[in-house]
Motif scaffolding. Structure first.
Motif, short mmCIF file in Angstrom:
data_model
loop_
_atom_site.label_atom_id
_atom_site.label_comp_id
_atom_site.label_asym_id
_atom_site.label_seq_id
_atom_site.Cartn_x
_atom_site.Cartn_y
_atom_site.Cartn_z
N LEU A 135 5.94 48.64 1.56
CA LEU A 135 4.78 47.84 1.18
C LEU A 135 5.07 47.11 -0.12
O LEU A 135 5.81 47.61 -0.96
CB LEU A 135 3.56 48.74 0.99
N THR A 136 4.46 45.93 -0.29
CA THR A 136 4.55 45.23 -1.56
C THR A 136 3.15 44.84 -2.01
O THR A 136 2.28 44.58 -1.18
CB THR A 136 5.45 43.96 -1.51
N PHE A 137 2.95 44.81 -3.32
CA PHE A 137 1.64 44.49 -3.88
C PHE A 137 1.83 43.87 -5.25
O PHE A 137 2.61 44.37 -6.06
CB PHE A 137 0.82 45.78 -4.01
N GLY A 138 1.11 42.78 -5.50
CA GLY A 138 1.08 42.16 -6.82
C GLY A 138 -0.32 42.23 -7.39
O GLY A 138 -1.28 41.84 -6.73
N TYR A 139 -0.43 42.73 -8.60
CA TYR A 139 -1.76 42.95 -9.18
C TYR A 139 -2.40 41.67 -9.71
O TYR A 139 -3.61 41.58 -9.85
CB TYR A 139 -1.74 44.02 -10.26
N GLY A 140 -1.60 40.65 -10.02
CA GLY A 140 -2.16 39.37 -10.46
C GLY A 140 -3.09 39.52 -11.64
O GLY A 140 -2.76 40.17 -12.63
N ASN A 141 -4.28 38.97 -11.50
CA ASN A 141 -5.25 39.02 -12.61
C ASN A 141 -6.32 40.08 -12.41
O ASN A 141 -7.39 40.00 -12.99
CB ASN A 141 -5.88 37.64 -12.81
N ARG A 142 -6.05 41.06 -11.58
CA ARG A 142 -7.04 42.12 -11.34
C ARG A 142 -7.28 42.90 -12.62
O ARG A 142 -6.35 43.22 -13.36
CB ARG A 142 -6.56 43.05 -10.23
N SER A 143 -8.53 43.25 -12.84
CA SER A 143 -8.87 43.97 -14.07
C SER A 143 -8.99 45.48 -13.86
O SER A 143 -9.19 46.21 -14.82
CB SER A 143 -10.19 43.43 -14.63
N ASN A 144 -8.85 45.94 -12.59
CA ASN A 144 -8.93 47.38 -12.35
C ASN A 144 -8.00 47.76 -11.19
O ASN A 144 -7.35 46.90 -10.59
CB ASN A 144 -10.37 47.81 -12.07
N TYR A 145 -7.98 49.04 -10.89
CA TYR A 145 -7.08 49.58 -9.87
C TYR A 145 -7.74 49.72 -8.49
O TYR A 145 -7.14 50.32 -7.59
CB TYR A 145 -6.58 50.96 -10.28
N ASP A 146 -8.95 49.21 -8.31
CA ASP A 146 -9.69 49.45 -7.06
C ASP A 146 -8.91 49.07 -5.81
O ASP A 146 -8.80 49.86 -4.86
CB ASP A 146 -11.03 48.72 -7.06
N THR A 147 -8.36 47.86 -5.77
CA THR A 147 -7.62 47.41 -4.58
C THR A 147 -6.38 48.26 -4.37
O THR A 147 -6.10 48.68 -3.25
CB THR A 147 -7.24 45.92 -4.72
N LEU A 148 -5.66 48.53 -5.44
CA LEU A 148 -4.47 49.37 -5.35
C LEU A 148 -4.84 50.76 -4.84
O LEU A 148 -4.17 51.30 -3.96
CB LEU A 148 -3.79 49.45 -6.71
#
Length: 139
Positions: free
Chosen positions: A12-25
């Motif tokens: 899997l790959t994931f980029g956090y970008g400008n997210r301000s929290n870990y919810d999506t992760l």
């Protein structure tokens, strides 16, 4: 026999970008039963302290998954084309990760939210050559 109980391993790959929290992760960690989060940034720092390597490591520990910062899988090209700061060591790191990925689900983490613009695609492709596992780019 019910095949839905078989644990499918992915790269899997994931980029956090400008997210301000870990919810999506966190949602992805639960959904895909991630075992290892592998930070592929050359410098595990960010615009937000939350995305610094030590903070992500603490978050991963709380989720019961292992965090690995693999700076040799970082990118020094200045583009989405992957150029490792230490190609020889990067080859060994990829071999080590491939061994883990044989029976576990790994997630490659980087800063760039759009995987089309990120070197993690090339890192994932190199791992796929070693493991023959499917790749999923998460958004």
């Amino acid at each position: 026999m019910n095949n839905t109980s078989i644990h499918q391993s992915f790269i899997l790959t994931f980029g956090y970008g400008n997210r301000s929290n870990y919810d999506t992760l966190l949602n992805y960690i639960k959904e895909f039963k991630i075992d290892f989060l592998i930070d592929v940034r050359e410098k595990p720092r960010a615009w937000s302290r939350k995305w610094y390597g030590d903070q992500i490591e603490k978050f991963c520990h709380e989720q019961g998954i292992e965090y690995l910062s693999e700076t040799t899988l970082g990118n020094v090209s200045g583009t989405s084309h992957w150029v490792s700061p230490d190609p020889e060591k990067a080859d060994q790191v990829l071999q080590d990760i491939a061994q883990k990925a044989k029976s576990k689900t790994i997630l490659l983490l980087c800063a760039e939210m759009d995987y089309h613009r990120c070197h993690r695609v090339e890192v994932a492709e190199e791992l796929k050559k070693l493991t023959h596992q499917p790749i999923k780019h998460l958004k």
